[in-house]
Design an enzyme around this catalytic site. Sequence first.
Site, PDB file in Angstrom:
ATOM      1  N   HIS A 254       0.710  -1.063   0.061  1.00  0.00           N
ATOM      2  CA  HIS A 254       0.006   0.050  -0.089  1.00  0.00           C
ATOM      3  C   HIS A 254       0.674   1.297  -0.084  1.00  0.00           C
ATOM      4  CE1 HIS A 254      -2.748   3.117   1.508  1.00  0.00           C
ATOM      5  NE2 HIS A 254      -3.657   2.281   1.266  1.00  0.00           N
ATOM      6  N   CYS A 292      -3.807   2.910  -4.660  1.00  0.00           N
ATOM      7  CA  CYS A 292      -4.667   3.525  -3.731  1.00  0.00           C
ATOM      8  C   CYS A 292      -4.732   4.957  -4.467  1.00  0.00           C
ATOM      9  CB  CYS A 292      -4.338   3.756  -2.288  1.00  0.00           C
ATOM     10  SG  CYS A 292      -5.073   4.657  -1.286  1.00  0.00           S
ATOM     11  N   HIS A 319      -7.856   0.613  -4.470  1.00  0.00           N
ATOM     12  CA  HIS A 319      -8.671   1.579  -3.370  1.00  0.00           C
ATOM     13  C   HIS A 319      -9.117   2.837  -4.248  1.00  0.00           C
ATOM     14  CE1 HIS A 319      -6.477   0.409   0.420  1.00  0.00           C
ATOM     15  NE2 HIS A 319      -7.244  -0.609  -0.064  1.00  0.00           N
ATOM     16  N   ASP A 372     -12.789   3.549  -0.672  1.00  0.00           N
ATOM     17  CA  ASP A 372     -11.545   3.978   0.506  1.00  0.00           C
ATOM     18  C   ASP A 372     -12.510   4.504   1.548  1.00  0.00           C
ATOM     19  OD1 ASP A 372      -9.205   3.487   1.868  1.00  0.00           O
ATOM     20  OD2 ASP A 372      -8.314   4.803   0.723  1.00  0.00           O
ATOM     21  N   HIS A 373     -11.831   5.724   2.081  1.00  0.00           N
ATOM     22  CA  HIS A 373     -12.613   6.605   2.829  1.00  0.00           C
ATOM     23  C   HIS A 373     -13.942   7.067   2.333  1.00  0.00           C
ATOM     24  CE1 HIS A 373      -8.147   7.259   4.061  1.00  0.00           C
ATOM     25  NE2 HIS A 373      -8.722   6.018   4.334  1.00  0.00           N
ATOM     26  N   TYR A 389     -14.120   5.951   7.664  1.00  0.00           N
ATOM     27  CA  TYR A 389     -15.022   4.287   7.631  1.00  0.00           C
ATOM     28  C   TYR A 389     -16.256   4.453   7.797  1.00  0.00           C
ATOM     29  CZ  TYR A 389     -10.609   2.588   6.049  1.00  0.00           C
ATOM     30  OH  TYR A 389      -9.426   2.650   5.083  1.00  0.00           O
TER      31      TYR A 389
END
Length: 417
Positions: A254, A292, A319, A372-373, A389
Amino acid sequence: MNENSNNTNSQTPPLGGGGVEFIYSWRWFGPDERITLSEIRQAGATGIVSALHQIPVGDVWEKEAILERKEMIEAAGLSWEVVESLPVSEDIKRQTGDYLTHIENYKISISNLAECGIQTICYNFMPVLDWSRTNLKVHFRDGSQTSGFQLYVFAAFDLFILKRNGAENDYSKEVVAKAKEYFQSLNDDGKKHLEETILYGLPGSMKTYSLDEFKTHLALYKGIDRKKLKEHLRFFLNHVIPVAEKCGVKMAVHPDDPPWNLLGLPRIVSTVDDLQEITEMIDSPSNGVTLCTGSLGVGHFNNLTEIAEKLAPCIHFVHLRNVIRDSGLNFQEETFFEGDIDMVGVVKALIEEGFRRQKETGEPCRLPVRPDHGHQMLDEIGKENYPGYSLYGRMKNLAEIKGLTIGLIHVLSEKKN
Ligand code: DNO
């Protein structure tokens, strides 16, 4: 069809077709989390991304514990697709203390996971801090909340709370002056809040480092620069990748979030060059990356479409989220289509890669992707969850990801034929 169908079969038909199957996934921190598997399924995910956060970093993930989590997930009609993360201990990153035992344990955990049918493992190599923000509750223009990073606020922490030696050399004069002014405007609560936000620790634990603990961790990295940290990563990969390859597991590093050195700590998974260097450290289908878009995307020097195209064969996990950034190293998380990242360009590159893999193997390409977020929104504002999250914010992003991927696969498949 039964209206009250309680079918918990996770074998939902693949969406999109055309030889590329995105596995629409969702990060679940485990049974202690507020968001339940049933809600996740209703939100539209079929895959779960999870980790055994209860196991101390460096210890073995025993098969029993893996199977217990797996059964929980499958009982809810979902499937455990990715481990995020199988954490790499600080000892391994520094090559101190028990690092050789931790590496041996890591290898056992990989093969235990493989034996339980889990074949994608995400990990990172960021020293001490995982992701960093200066504000976890930015008021977003539509009334929701998002997170952001302002370099002068970060510098205020570094210069006046942490009081790190030599910190002033890491920022421009303007940033130092702004940081000073900002810090002087804070009352005691404001200072405490800033400290807690930056030391928030890792997703998966609500634990915040104390300032003293943090200083101790920082000091242990004395003498470890980018070059050294890269050597340690290479050493780690040389040991674990052959095991992963043997059991058919894909390792996916990541990227750093944000992708630049922080508080004097080196970060080595930040740019297209870093990623290429890492994938070349050991030539194996098991040595790959997590794309990501948010972590890499906050670096104004990173072009995500280009990264997706260049790294395509090594991408094992994705992501997707959007951000706005500037050249002064400030950024904020955005809505899915409105930031600086060309989400269409990135997804197009992934689909083209999927076609290529399908042609190469004769099998449809399965690629786990997760929102992702997400923003904190609606009646979740004020509710507790790991920052970013959320249920609704991520549900919205997942729907956008599905729409984009299915639509694009359709268009690109037609073009191809
Ligand atoms: C933040 C995440 C990271 C990520 C780890 C992977 O929300 O993207 O915490 O899970 O760095 O090892």
